[in-house]
Design an enzyme around this catalytic site. Structure first.
Site, PDB file in Angstrom:
ATOM      1  CE  LYS A  21       9.613   2.541   0.225  1.00 25.88           C
ATOM      2  NZ  LYS A  21      10.632   3.548   0.451  1.00 25.88           N
ATOM      3  NE  ARG A  22      -0.203   2.911   4.950  1.00 25.46           N
ATOM      4  CZ  ARG A  22      -1.388   2.342   5.142  1.00 25.46           C
ATOM      5  NH1 ARG A  22      -1.690   1.801   6.294  1.00 25.46           N
ATOM      6  NH2 ARG A  22      -2.274   2.320   4.168  1.00 25.46           N
TER       7      ARG A  22
END
Ligand code: GLU
Length: 479
Positions: free
Chosen positions: A253-254
């Protein structure tokens, strides 16, 4: 006959819907729909720091966008409500009490600091940290400690032996007992940890098959021990391959914006294309690439799920999106295009040019965003920004002479239709003894600003008579 499946998707609402989660949801949904089963959505919202109502909404929005609908869960409810784990705390407490009473669990009084120190010491050794069972045999709280402050640990079988299960996607998987330790089921505040909440709910919700990402394979062993201790029949398991980034790292996600389902919506990817793309990243049906929802419903089966990770391939996604831009009805594309146009300040709802525009542009637009950009820049504004390189090549010297002739012929036409407009290119090229391209390209650059567009007749018609002539005049004025 196999039981009618009851399957579930159990996201932790700690952020947007991850693309891997979407695929897990899709596969479960397909499995349920194919066999007249039930698809349950359960929110595993026990991480109180990171779970938020916004994340719940983001997950629901993304599932809605993909048209993956659930039969039981938030907004639908059902016989096993509630479907948020934080609303089921009494259930976990009851089962923890039962496991304590039956000797399958015990209270652990070790402090965070003590465990931290042991963990640090264990790092130096091979095998990592395993809880040494310090509190396993305690009969009551040690001096100065209270039972209500203790966590509850599950007592794993000790000694020799191997835990194993048959995974529907991966085959048989085993782990020696010696690799397993006594894990925390319930925190002192009554919040269950993942393995515990998951098993209690999967059982009470009558889940027949747990299909989830491969990152959960190892959790299956402690979970199976818990089923056994409770005397419950475990469901079947299928662990789905991971989706990796092009650099073969976990699609995080990052670091990877493509991990966010709704990012694709914003980028102008069609939900049909994204579903098609993600199902193919880990499941195949012969050599079929373009697969509709209907076909997925006919064909999907966990036996077609591979074990190797899928690698994110943006080019492939764009290719599939283009296929779907061409396959979906024009009216559907128009409807999906409108918000993208609106975002560019174009209010085109009800404009009769929209369907022909979609027809003309979908051959050459990878995404709705791309289509909207072309539509807004070329067809829904007055004037045009000329690409200087194109202008230098096609709007000088002799080309302008030809363009002037074309302008006269175009202006003289009583009616503009694609055929008649294309015919002008032919007659002007014959009259000027030049190839048709020498006529069409100056018109194209003058009218669209650059060298690529649909057929010239179609382009002129879409830009509209008055605006097209005005743009040609502006180009001629450069000469
Ligand atoms: N809440 C877990 C997750 O989001 C669910 C895993 C499972 O499906 O058992 O990863």
């Amino acid at each position: 006959m196999p039981p009618v499946p009851r399957v579930r998707f159990a996201p932790s609402p700690t952020g947007y819907l991850h693309i891997g989660g979407a695929r897990t949801a899709l596969m479960n949904f397909l499995q349920a729909r194919r066999q007249g089963g039930t698809f349950i959505l359960r929110m595993e919202d026990t991480d109180q720091k990171r779970s938020t109502p916004e994340s719940v909404q983001a997950i629901l929005d993304a599932l809605n966008w993909l048209d993956i609908d659930w039969d039981e869960g938030p907004g639908k409810e059902g016989p096993h409500a509630p479907y948020f784990q934080t609303q089921r705390l009494h259930t976990y407490r009851e089962h923890a009490d039962r496991l304590l009473a039956e000797g399958h669990a015990y209270r652990c009084y070790c402090t965070r600091e003590e465990l931290g120190e042991q963990r640090t010491a264990a790092k130096a050794e091979e095998g990592g940290f395993k809880y040494p069972g310090t509190c396993r045999e305690l009969k009551g709280p040690p001096p100065g400690k209270r039972a209500e402050d203790a966590v509850i640990r599950f007592k794993m079988p000790s000694g020799e032996g191997t835990a194993s299960f048959d995974d529907k996607a991966l085959g048989t998987i085993s782990k020696p007992y010696s690799d397993l330790d006594d894990w925390v089921m319930l925190r002192a505040d009554g919040i269950p940890l993942y393995n515990f909440g998951c098993v209690i709910d999967d059982h009470l919700m009558d889940i027949t098959l747990v299909a989830r990402g491969q990152e959960h394979v190892n959790s299956t062993f402690p979970q199976l021990m818990l089923y056994k201790a409770l005397g419950w029949q475990p469901p079947d398991f299928a662990h789905l391959p991971l989706i990796l980034a092009p650099d073969r790292k976990k699609l995080s996600k990052r670091l990877h914006p493509e991990a966010d389902v709704m990012r694709h919506k914003a980028d102008g990817i069609l939900p049909e294309a994204l579903l098609n793309y993600i199902i193919r990243l880990g499941w195949s049906h012969g050599n079929d690439e373009v697969i509709s929802r209907q076909q997925m419903l006919e064909w999907f089966d966990f036996t077609g799920v591979g074990s190797t990770s899928g690698i994110w391939d943006k080019t492939k996604l764009l290719w599939l999106n283009q296929q779907w831009m061409k396959l979906l009805p024009e009216a559907t594309i128009v409807e999906r295009l409108l918000p993208f146009l609106e975002a560019k300040g174009v209010q085109a709802k009800g404009d009769a040019r929209l369907e022909p525009l979609v027809r003309a542009l979908r051959e050459r637009s990878n995404t709705l965003e791309e289509m909207a950009a072309t539509a807004a820049n070329v067809y829904f504004r007055s004037g045009i920004t000329l690409d200087e390189k194109a202008a230098a090549k096609h709007l000088t010297g002799d080309s302008l002479k030809v363009l002037r002739q074309a302008r006269e012929a175009l202006a003289a036409l009583p009616d503009w239709t694609v055929e008649v407009l294309d015919g002008v290119v032919k007659t002007v090229s014959e009259a000027a003894s030049v190839g048709m391209g020498k006529v069409a390209q100056p018109i194209r650059v003058a009218v669209t600003g650059n060298t690529t567009s649909p057929g010239i007749g179609e382009t002129l018609l879409l830009v509209g008579r008055d605006e097209a002539l005005r743009r040609i005049d502006a180009a001629l004025a450069r000469g």
